[in-house]
Scaffold this motif. Structure first.
Motif, PDB file in Angstrom:
ATOM      1  N   TYR A  26       1.444 -10.469   6.474  1.00 21.12           N
ATOM      2  CA  TYR A  26       1.627 -10.271   5.040  1.00 21.12           C
ATOM      3  C   TYR A  26       2.933 -10.867   4.504  1.00 21.12           C
ATOM      4  O   TYR A  26       3.271 -10.668   3.340  1.00 21.12           O
ATOM      5  CB  TYR A  26       1.626  -8.765   4.701  1.00 21.12           C
ATOM      6  N   VAL A  61       7.806  -4.557   7.765  1.00 24.48           N
ATOM      7  CA  VAL A  61       8.366  -3.327   7.204  1.00 24.48           C
ATOM      8  C   VAL A  61       8.935  -2.455   8.326  1.00 24.48           C
ATOM      9  O   VAL A  61       8.744  -2.735   9.510  1.00 24.48           O
ATOM     10  CB  VAL A  61       7.335  -2.562   6.345  1.00 24.48           C
ATOM     11  N   CYS A  87       7.217   1.821   3.989  1.00 20.55           N
ATOM     12  CA  CYS A  87       5.769   1.767   3.851  1.00 20.55           C
ATOM     13  C   CYS A  87       5.300   3.113   3.287  1.00 20.55           C
ATOM     14  O   CYS A  87       5.407   4.142   3.976  1.00 20.55           O
ATOM     15  CB  CYS A  87       5.115   1.505   5.205  1.00 20.55           C
ATOM     16  N   PRO A  88       4.804   3.118   2.059  1.00 15.44           N
ATOM     17  CA  PRO A  88       4.350   4.383   1.456  1.00 15.44           C
ATOM     18  C   PRO A  88       3.248   5.066   2.270  1.00 15.44           C
ATOM     19  O   PRO A  88       3.144   6.290   2.251  1.00 15.44           O
ATOM     20  CB  PRO A  88       3.832   3.956   0.076  1.00 15.44           C
ATOM     21  N   LEU A  89       2.459   4.307   3.001  1.00 19.01           N
ATOM     22  CA  LEU A  89       1.436   4.940   3.849  1.00 19.01           C
ATOM     23  C   LEU A  89       2.108   5.728   4.986  1.00 19.01           C
ATOM     24  O   LEU A  89       1.752   6.880   5.245  1.00 19.01           O
ATOM     25  CB  LEU A  89       0.474   3.882   4.413  1.00 19.01           C
ATOM     26  N   ASN A 120       1.114   2.369  11.509  1.00 17.33           N
ATOM     27  CA  ASN A 120       1.823   2.515  10.245  1.00 17.33           C
ATOM     28  C   ASN A 120       2.342   3.946  10.088  1.00 17.33           C
ATOM     29  O   ASN A 120       1.880   4.717   9.251  1.00 17.33           O
ATOM     30  CB  ASN A 120       0.887   2.176   9.076  1.00 17.33           C
ATOM     31  N   CYS A 204      -3.087   3.688   1.812  1.00 17.58           N
ATOM     32  CA  CYS A 204      -2.245   2.534   1.483  1.00 17.58           C
ATOM     33  C   CYS A 204      -2.600   2.092   0.073  1.00 17.58           C
ATOM     34  O   CYS A 204      -3.734   1.699  -0.185  1.00 17.58           O
ATOM     35  CB  CYS A 204      -2.521   1.396   2.474  1.00 17.58           C
ATOM     36  N   VAL A 206      -1.839  -0.493  -1.512  1.00 10.88           N
ATOM     37  CA  VAL A 206      -2.177  -1.921  -1.636  1.00 10.88           C
ATOM     38  C   VAL A 206      -3.685  -2.120  -1.435  1.00 10.88           C
ATOM     39  O   VAL A 206      -4.320  -2.923  -2.115  1.00 10.88           O
ATOM     40  CB  VAL A 206      -1.374  -2.742  -0.591  1.00 10.88           C
ATOM     41  N   HIS A 207      -4.257  -1.340  -0.529  1.00 10.47           N
ATOM     42  CA  HIS A 207      -5.695  -1.476  -0.249  1.00 10.47           C
ATOM     43  C   HIS A 207      -6.557  -0.553  -1.115  1.00 10.47           C
ATOM     44  O   HIS A 207      -7.747  -0.792  -1.280  1.00 10.47           O
ATOM     45  CB  HIS A 207      -5.952  -1.243   1.249  1.00 10.47           C
ATOM     46  N   GLU A 232      -8.450  -0.467   5.621  1.00  6.12           N
ATOM     47  CA  GLU A 232      -7.656   0.483   4.826  1.00  6.12           C
ATOM     48  C   GLU A 232      -8.211   0.584   3.401  1.00  6.12           C
ATOM     49  O   GLU A 232      -7.737   1.386   2.605  1.00  6.12           O
ATOM     50  CB  GLU A 232      -6.187   0.048   4.763  1.00  6.12           C
ATOM     51  N   CYS A 292       1.936  -6.259  -1.453  1.00  4.70           N
ATOM     52  CA  CYS A 292       2.723  -5.169  -0.863  1.00  4.70           C
ATOM     53  C   CYS A 292       4.184  -5.431  -1.228  1.00  4.70           C
ATOM     54  O   CYS A 292       4.814  -6.338  -0.682  1.00  4.70           O
ATOM     55  CB  CYS A 292       2.543  -5.101   0.649  1.00  4.70           C
ATOM     56  N   MET A 295       6.627  -5.438   1.840  1.00  2.74           N
ATOM     57  CA  MET A 295       6.595  -6.659   2.656  1.00  2.74           C
ATOM     58  C   MET A 295       7.338  -7.791   1.935  1.00  2.74           C
ATOM     59  O   MET A 295       8.013  -8.606   2.554  1.00  2.74           O
ATOM     60  CB  MET A 295       5.145  -7.093   2.895  1.00  2.74           C
TER      61      MET A 295
END
Ligand code: SF4
Length: 339
Positions: A26, A61, A87-89, A120, A204, A206-207, A232, A292, A295
């Motif tokens: 990414y 990340v 990473c928020p996840l 993650n 996540c 982003v997904h 994800e 992201c 990233m």
């Protein structure tokens, strides 16, 4: 304008193998071009565990850099060019919550579930995973890891990504009653059966952004186009896709497809852009432009400054103090996957 690419290349030449650059799929294309290893989080964890360089500069990340630090040899140092690249996840769960969940499962169902944490996640969650005999997994091997524990008759607590958990469970044909979603209030809807899989309610963003109308728009424009997405993504999107899989799988499926083929890709935008540029004989479009932001915090300037600091005053060093159990959980994943 400063030519960071030239400066980074010069430093790499000077370091002559003492430093390697590892980049996740990414990352910005210009970072990927400078990297010694490129891959998904599983490949990078394995590559980093095998390399002998004294310094690994990890373009990704924080949880990825921590993963490399956990597996690092005594004399190795891991640097992350931007320490705020989180990473928020991974933030959805920590070691303390994991221990509480495992305890609640035991009290409610009289079973000891084995923790399986997605790569993650941070070191404290991986430490709990290793402490209770579990393994880390990535999107490329989640099914294999679950199969390993199910074959031993064990139930699993999977965290933190709900979508990866549920999409993997569906592939394995787990029945509704076999799966329980777990969230912070730790209340369980019981159905008299012993669940095989408890899944934490993280995601996540982003997904999560991909929605059904994105697919409809793509199909309206390219009726014969194929849709490939990361697991994800929400289950509804994965169900509409022709293929789902890790970034490495997405790359290899598109690489081996015929020239002239048309693809919509449901994952991080910079990765999609890079494969679009790499395969100009194919039509590759993002299912939606989903970036992201974490990233994207790694850039040529902070990569250069981090490399430069190696011979001056080291910056952006990842320090992982307690890592013994986390290491066990990562090694367990490698042992299961590599056989
Ligand atoms: S894409 Fe999602 S899971 Fe990956 S680093 Fe970004 S927020 Fe975390």
């Amino acid at each position: 304008m400063i030519n960071y690419v030239k400066k980074i290349q010069k430093l790499k030449d000077k370091f002559d193998g003492k430093v390697v650059i590892s980049a996740h799929h990414y990352q910005h294309p210009e970072i990927v071009k400078l990297a010694d290893f490129v891959g998904d989080s599983y490949k990078l964890a394995v590559d980093c565990s095998r390399v002998n360089a004294e310094y690994i500069v990890f373009c990704g990340v924080r949880f990825m850099a921590e993963g490399a630090a956990i597996l690092a040899k005594e004399n190795q140092k891991i640097l992350l060019p931007k320490m705020s690249a989180g990473c928020p996840l991974a933030d959805f769960i920590d070691g303390e919550i994991m221990e509480n969940v495992l305890m609640s499962i035991e009290q409610n169902f009289q079973i000891s579930a084995i923790p399986v944490v997605y790569m993650n996640s941070y070191t404290d969650a991986k430490n709990v995973c290793g402490k209770f005999g579990g393994a880390v997994c990535t999107s490329s091997n989640a099914q294999k890891i679950l199969e390993y524990y199910f074959a031993k008759g064990q139930s699993v607590f999977f965290a933190p990504d709900f979508n990866l958990g549920i999409n993997t469970a569906r592939k394995m044909n787990l029945k509704e009653g076999d799966i329980i979603k777990v969230n912070k209030d730790l209340t369980f809807s019981k159905n008299g059966k012993t669940p095989k899989l408890f899944i934490w309610d993280g995601n996540c963003r982003v997904h999560k952004r991909f929605i059904q109308s994105d697919v409809e728009q793509f199909k309206a424009k390219y009726p014969n186009g194929k849709l490939i997405v990361h697991p994800e993504c929400d289950e509804a999107i994965v169900n509409l896709a022709d293929i789902s899989g890790s970034t490495s799988k997405i790359f290899s499926e598109i690489e081996k497809s015929k020239n002239g083929s048309v693809w919509a890709v449901g994952t991080e935008y910079f990765f999609v852009k890079r494969i679009t540029d790499q395969f100009p004989q194919k039509t590759i479009v993002p299912l939606r432009q989903s970036i992201c932001a974490n990233m994207a915090k790694i850039n040529l300037q902070n990569l250069y400054e981090t490399l430069k600091s190696i011979d001056e005053n080291i910056e952006n060093l990842i320090v992982v103090n307690e890592k013994q159990n986390a290491r066990k959980s990562l090694q367990k994943m490698i042992e299961i996957v590599e056989g």
